[in-house]
Motif scaffolding. Structure first.
Motif, PDB file in Angstrom:
ATOM      1  N   ALA A   1       0.857  -0.929  -0.002  1.00 14.99           N
ATOM      2  CA  ALA A   1       0.169  -0.015   0.011  1.00 14.99           C
ATOM      3  C   ALA A   1       0.940   1.230  -0.006  1.00 14.99           C
ATOM      4  N   GLU A   2       2.081   1.023   0.059  1.00 13.71           N
ATOM      5  CA  GLU A   2       3.084   2.122   0.026  1.00 13.71           C
ATOM      6  C   GLU A   2       3.238   2.872  -1.305  1.00 13.71           C
ATOM      7  N   GLU A   3       3.707   4.053  -1.330  1.00  9.34           N
ATOM      8  CA  GLU A   3       3.780   4.792  -2.334  1.00  9.34           C
ATOM      9  C   GLU A   3       5.009   4.191  -3.256  1.00  9.34           C
ATOM     10  N   SER A   4       6.017   4.021  -2.271  1.00  7.73           N
ATOM     11  CA  SER A   4       7.357   3.547  -3.080  1.00  7.73           C
ATOM     12  C   SER A   4       6.975   2.163  -3.891  1.00  7.73           C
ATOM     13  N   PHE A   5       6.303   1.280  -3.448  1.00 10.72           N
ATOM     14  CA  PHE A   5       5.750   0.234  -4.140  1.00 10.72           C
ATOM     15  C   PHE A   5       4.812   0.414  -5.283  1.00 10.72           C
ATOM     16  N   LEU A   6       3.661   1.058  -5.022  1.00 10.97           N
ATOM     17  CA  LEU A   6       2.657   1.429  -6.038  1.00 10.97           C
ATOM     18  C   LEU A   6       3.149   2.311  -7.028  1.00 10.97           C
TER      19      LEU A   6
ATOM     20  N   GLY B   1      15.574  -6.544  -8.838  1.00  5.80           N
ATOM     21  CA  GLY B   1      15.673  -5.205  -9.358  1.00  5.80           C
ATOM     22  C   GLY B   1      15.094  -5.164 -10.650  1.00  5.80           C
ATOM     23  N   ALA B   2      14.007  -4.261 -10.986  1.00  2.00           N
ATOM     24  CA  ALA B   2      13.547  -4.229 -12.341  1.00  2.00           C
ATOM     25  C   ALA B   2      14.495  -3.608 -13.180  1.00  2.00           C
ATOM     26  N   GLN B   3      14.747  -4.487 -14.558  1.00  2.00           N
ATOM     27  CA  GLN B   3      15.749  -3.973 -15.248  1.00  2.00           C
ATOM     28  C   GLN B   3      14.987  -3.457 -16.572  1.00  2.00           C
TER      29      GLN B   3
ATOM     30  N   ASP C   1       9.583  -4.683  -9.271  1.00  4.31           N
ATOM     31  CA  ASP C   1      10.487  -5.041  -8.411  1.00  4.31           C
ATOM     32  C   ASP C   1       9.739  -5.669  -7.189  1.00  4.31           C
ATOM     33  N   ALA C   2      10.011  -6.767  -6.668  1.00  6.33           N
ATOM     34  CA  ALA C   2       9.295  -7.501  -5.482  1.00  6.33           C
ATOM     35  C   ALA C   2       9.507  -6.792  -4.115  1.00  6.33           C
ATOM     36  N   ILE C   3       8.520  -6.786  -3.288  1.00  3.62           N
ATOM     37  CA  ILE C   3       8.658  -6.602  -2.110  1.00  3.62           C
ATOM     38  C   ILE C   3       9.441  -7.653  -1.374  1.00  3.62           C
TER      39      ILE C   3
END
Length: 86
Positions: A6-11, A29-31, A37-39
């Protein structure tokens, strides 16, 4: 840990994604634009959220096809006039 979904850093990873993408989850890490990128410690949560977004994209594309009578894959440029971004 799943509450971090629910955090902005993830969403914020989902913002601006196009409905013609099939998003995938990565733990390293998303390339690419299509990777999320998974929590850490909550991969199942990340997979669930990403699957939901992918299903929403599929639904959007099906509705746009019905509305326009266009095939998404053959008429991608015309369909992009719809706001297909998250």
């Amino acid at each position: 840990l799943g509450s971090k979904a629910a955090e902005e850093s993830f969403l914020s990873q989902y913002i601006g994604k196009s409905a013609d993408m099939q998003l995938t989850v990565t733990k390293t890490g998303a390339q690419s634009e299509a990777e999320i990128d998974a929590i850490s410690g909550a991969t199942k949560t990340t997979n669930g959220v990403t699957a939901g977004v992918n299903r929403a994209f599929t639904y959007f594309n099906e509705l746009a096809d019905c509305e326009t009578g266009l095939s998404f894959y053959s008429q991608k440029e015309q369909k992009q006039s719809y706001s297909g971004n998250v």
